[in-house]
Write a protein that holds these residues in place. Structure first.
Motif, PDB file in Angstrom:
ATOM      1  N   LYS A 207       0.298 -14.421   3.405  1.00 65.27           N
ATOM      2  CA  LYS A 207       0.450 -13.358   2.484  1.00 65.27           C
ATOM      3  C   LYS A 207       0.712 -12.105   4.046  1.00 65.27           C
ATOM      4  N   ILE A 208       0.665 -11.040   3.494  1.00 68.75           N
ATOM      5  CA  ILE A 208       1.794 -10.143   3.956  1.00 68.75           C
ATOM      6  C   ILE A 208       1.689  -8.766   3.229  1.00 68.75           C
ATOM      7  N   LEU A 209       1.310  -7.054   4.135  1.00 66.43           N
ATOM      8  CA  LEU A 209       0.509  -6.374   2.998  1.00 66.43           C
ATOM      9  C   LEU A 209       2.189  -4.926   3.678  1.00 66.43           C
ATOM     10  N   ILE A 210       3.173  -4.652   2.664  1.00 62.08           N
ATOM     11  CA  ILE A 210       3.727  -3.419   3.387  1.00 62.08           C
ATOM     12  C   ILE A 210       3.121  -2.112   3.362  1.00 62.08           C
ATOM     13  N   LEU A 211       3.435  -1.599   4.091  1.00 69.08           N
ATOM     14  CA  LEU A 211       2.904   0.259   3.417  1.00 69.08           C
ATOM     15  C   LEU A 211       4.225   1.307   3.587  1.00 69.08           C
ATOM     16  N   GLY A 212       4.400   1.723   3.135  1.00 68.76           N
ATOM     17  CA  GLY A 212       5.384   2.407   2.378  1.00 68.76           C
ATOM     18  C   GLY A 212       4.800   4.113   1.230  1.00 68.76           C
TER      19      GLY A 212
ATOM     20  N   ILE B 229      -2.827   4.671  -2.407  1.00 63.51           N
ATOM     21  CA  ILE B 229      -3.907   4.866  -1.285  1.00 63.51           C
ATOM     22  C   ILE B 229      -5.210   6.101  -1.864  1.00 63.51           C
ATOM     23  N   GLU B 230      -5.016   6.175  -3.622  1.00 63.94           N
ATOM     24  CA  GLU B 230      -5.609   6.808  -3.457  1.00 63.94           C
ATOM     25  C   GLU B 230      -6.840   6.057  -4.465  1.00 63.94           C
ATOM     26  N   ASP B 231      -6.433   4.870  -4.452  1.00 65.22           N
ATOM     27  CA  ASP B 231      -7.647   3.633  -4.779  1.00 65.22           C
ATOM     28  C   ASP B 231      -8.487   2.939  -4.374  1.00 65.22           C
ATOM     29  N   ILE B 232      -7.900   3.800  -3.182  1.00 70.83           N
ATOM     30  CA  ILE B 232      -8.763   2.490  -1.783  1.00 70.83           C
ATOM     31  C   ILE B 232     -10.022   4.202  -0.731  1.00 70.83           C
ATOM     32  N   SER B 233      -9.294   5.433  -0.811  1.00 67.40           N
ATOM     33  CA  SER B 233      -9.113   6.368   0.130  1.00 67.40           C
ATOM     34  C   SER B 233     -10.344   7.552  -1.417  1.00 67.40           C
ATOM     35  N   THR B 234     -11.101   8.958  -0.315  1.00 67.03           N
ATOM     36  CA  THR B 234     -11.060  10.098  -1.611  1.00 67.03           C
ATOM     37  C   THR B 234     -10.345  10.687  -1.005  1.00 67.03           C
TER      38      THR B 234
ATOM     39  N   LEU C  27       0.994  -1.042   0.338  1.00 64.26           N
ATOM     40  CA  LEU C  27      -0.139   0.020   0.262  1.00 64.26           C
ATOM     41  C   LEU C  27       0.786   1.184   0.085  1.00 64.26           C
ATOM     42  N   VAL C  28       0.642   2.421  -0.664  1.00 65.82           N
ATOM     43  CA  VAL C  28       2.053   3.230  -1.091  1.00 65.82           C
ATOM     44  C   VAL C  28       0.963   4.483  -1.132  1.00 65.82           C
ATOM     45  N   GLY C  29       1.785   5.905  -1.018  1.00 65.75           N
ATOM     46  CA  GLY C  29       1.134   6.867  -0.529  1.00 65.75           C
ATOM     47  C   GLY C  29       1.532   7.470   0.428  1.00 65.75           C
ATOM     48  N   GLU C  30       1.621   8.830   0.053  1.00 68.24           N
ATOM     49  CA  GLU C  30       2.578   9.510   1.021  1.00 68.24           C
ATOM     50  C   GLU C  30       2.617   9.908   2.373  1.00 68.24           C
ATOM     51  N   SER C  31       3.510   9.971   3.066  1.00 68.09           N
ATOM     52  CA  SER C  31       3.459  10.727   4.237  1.00 68.09           C
ATOM     53  C   SER C  31       1.872  11.078   5.074  1.00 68.09           C
ATOM     54  N   GLY C  32       1.456  11.322   5.881  1.00 68.50           N
ATOM     55  CA  GLY C  32      -0.075  11.379   6.398  1.00 68.50           C
ATOM     56  C   GLY C  32      -1.454  11.573   5.810  1.00 68.50           C
ATOM     57  N   THR C  33      -1.320  10.743   4.584  1.00 68.83           N
ATOM     58  CA  THR C  33      -2.536  10.504   3.781  1.00 68.83           C
ATOM     59  C   THR C  33      -3.867   9.117   4.323  1.00 68.83           C
ATOM     60  N   GLY C  34      -2.904   8.781   5.140  1.00 72.32           N
ATOM     61  CA  GLY C  34      -4.161   8.063   5.717  1.00 72.32           C
ATOM     62  C   GLY C  34      -3.806   6.339   5.290  1.00 72.32           C
TER      63      GLY C  34
ATOM     64  N   LYS D  38      29.551  18.983 -13.998  1.00 77.07           N
ATOM     65  CA  LYS D  38      29.562  21.262 -15.187  1.00 77.07           C
ATOM     66  C   LYS D  38      27.616  21.106 -14.313  1.00 77.07           C
ATOM     67  N   LYS D  39      26.408  20.084 -14.097  1.00 79.32           N
ATOM     68  CA  LYS D  39      25.356  20.977 -13.719  1.00 79.32           C
ATOM     69  C   LYS D  39      24.901  19.983 -12.558  1.00 79.32           C
ATOM     70  N   LEU D  40      24.189  20.292 -11.872  1.00 77.23           N
ATOM     71  CA  LEU D  40      23.223  19.536 -11.476  1.00 77.23           C
ATOM     72  C   LEU D  40      21.916  20.216 -10.789  1.00 77.23           C
ATOM     73  N   THR D  41      20.841  19.873 -10.990  1.00 73.32           N
ATOM     74  CA  THR D  41      20.014  19.751 -11.468  1.00 73.32           C
ATOM     75  C   THR D  41      18.676  18.952 -10.255  1.00 73.32           C
ATOM     76  N   ILE D  42      17.779  19.438  -8.952  1.00 72.19           N
ATOM     77  CA  ILE D  42      17.256  18.316  -7.915  1.00 72.19           C
ATOM     78  C   ILE D  42      15.315  18.300  -8.832  1.00 72.19           C
ATOM     79  N   LYS D  43      15.176  17.754  -8.705  1.00 71.60           N
ATOM     80  CA  LYS D  43      13.630  17.080  -8.938  1.00 71.60           C
ATOM     81  C   LYS D  43      12.622  16.648  -8.227  1.00 71.60           C
ATOM     82  N   THR D  44      11.938  16.883  -7.462  1.00 72.17           N
ATOM     83  CA  THR D  44      11.253  16.420  -6.401  1.00 72.17           C
ATOM     84  C   THR D  44       9.156  16.336  -7.419  1.00 72.17           C
ATOM     85  N   ASP D  45       9.474  15.182  -6.957  1.00 79.94           N
ATOM     86  CA  ASP D  45       7.483  15.104  -6.759  1.00 79.94           C
ATOM     87  C   ASP D  45       7.363  13.412  -5.384  1.00 79.94           C
ATOM     88  N   SER D  46       6.216  13.504  -5.868  1.00 82.54           N
ATOM     89  CA  SER D  46       5.315  12.940  -4.596  1.00 82.54           C
ATOM     90  C   SER D  46       6.343  11.573  -4.562  1.00 82.54           C
ATOM     91  N   HIS D  47       6.194  11.117  -5.777  1.00 77.08           N
ATOM     92  CA  HIS D  47       7.607   9.696  -5.600  1.00 77.08           C
ATOM     93  C   HIS D  47       8.611  10.167  -4.562  1.00 77.08           C
TER      94      HIS D  47
END
Length: 287
Positions: free
Chosen positions: A94-99, A123-128, A17-24, A225-234
């Motif tokens: 059967k085991i469920l890993i949360l992350g 988490i979006e698949d099972i929660s509104t 089960l995958v979702g950002e921190s604090g999403t339930g 020579k160049k370093l770029t950092i991108k952040t997203d939900s993952h």
């Protein structure tokens, strides 16, 4: 035969089960477990089966956010070996890993010598959207976290962070939670020390400095020579443009450099690096 082979041989199924921190995720985990007939969970450093903590140490016991991330990822070898041994002993099917990301759950599975997740649920698949936003507000404003076990389990080992408990009626149909197959489920609400102190973020500048240091430490002849950092939900994604000396075995060298950067930043900070892309701008020393 190693543990991974043993778990695969006995047909253990791993779900995630995958979702950002604090999403339930911890709040929704039992509903998902009931749907797929899963008896055990890996959540924030704990191995939980049938409402009992079998092994591990809750990340919510940690005093810093970075410490909590490391605990959730089973950074401590002694602790992950303890959990792996308990997994072998308990004969879980059967085991469920949360992350917080697919990479995180895959990393946890690898460290505990479990097969990779065969089914990943978001988490979006099972929660509104409304429920997710409510969970995020509770986390950000009140610092409340959920551990999906009854209060009696938490009070035994984590009484200093225990806050409250909630009970809900689980039913396979979910829409009409009444009937002979309905059962009461209890979850514990805790307020970790690190949530009281606030979260420590890593700035892009600090992350850039660490990446530059890793490259220099790996091979001083490689020039960034160049370093770029991108952040997203993952997580974090690094794009590094370099000049590399002639004579290097490019494919193997670049792969090793990517892994060196990922391993060292993750070990030092506890954050997850989703991807390091390296662009070779020039091969130096070619006449």
């Amino acid at each position: 035969m190693n543990l991974l082979a043993k778990f695969a041989q006995r047909g253990m199924m791993v779900y995630a089960l995958v979702g950002e921190s604090g999403t339930g995720k911890s709040f929704r985990a039992k509903l998902l477990a009931q749907k797929y007939g899963i008896s055990a969970l890996i959540d924030d450093g704990l191995l939980i089966q049938d409402d009992k903590i079998l092994a591990g140490k809750s990340a919510k016991r940690e005093k810093t956010y970075m410490g909590a991330v490391r605990a959730a990822l089973f950074d401590d070898k002694e602790l992950r070996d303890q959990v792996a041994r308990m997994l072998q002993k308990s004969h879980i099917k059967k085991i469920l890993i949360l992350g917080t990301s697919e990479k995180m759950v895959q990393k946890i599975a690898l460290r505990l010598q479990l097969p990779p997740p065969s089914k990943i649920v978001k988490i979006e698949d099972i929660s509104t959207r409304e429920d997710i936003e409510k969970a995020i507000r509770s986390r950000q404003i009140e610092g409340k976290h959920v551990i999906p076990v009854p209060a009696i389990e938490i009070k035994k080992s984590y009484s200093q962070i225990f806050y409250n408990s909630i009970r809900e009626l689980l039913h396979k149909g979910q829409r009409n939670p009444v009937g002979k197959d309905a059962k009461m489920s209890e979850k514990s609400i805790v307020t970790p020390e690190f949530s009281k102190k606030g979260r420590i973020e890593i700035s892009e500048a600090a992350l850039s400095q660490m990446a530059m240091h890793c490259v220099n430490e790996y091979d001083p002849s490689i020039r960034v020579k160049k370093l770029t950092i991108k952040t997203d939900s993952h997580g974090y994604r690094l794009i590094i443009t370099i000049d590399i000396p002639f004579g290097k075995q490019l494919t193997g060298e670049i792969h090793n450099l990517q892994q060196y950067i990922i391993d060292n930043i993750e070990r030092f900070t506890g954050i997850l690096i989703e991807e390091v892309s390296i662009i070779i701008d020039k091969i130096t020393g070619v006449s």
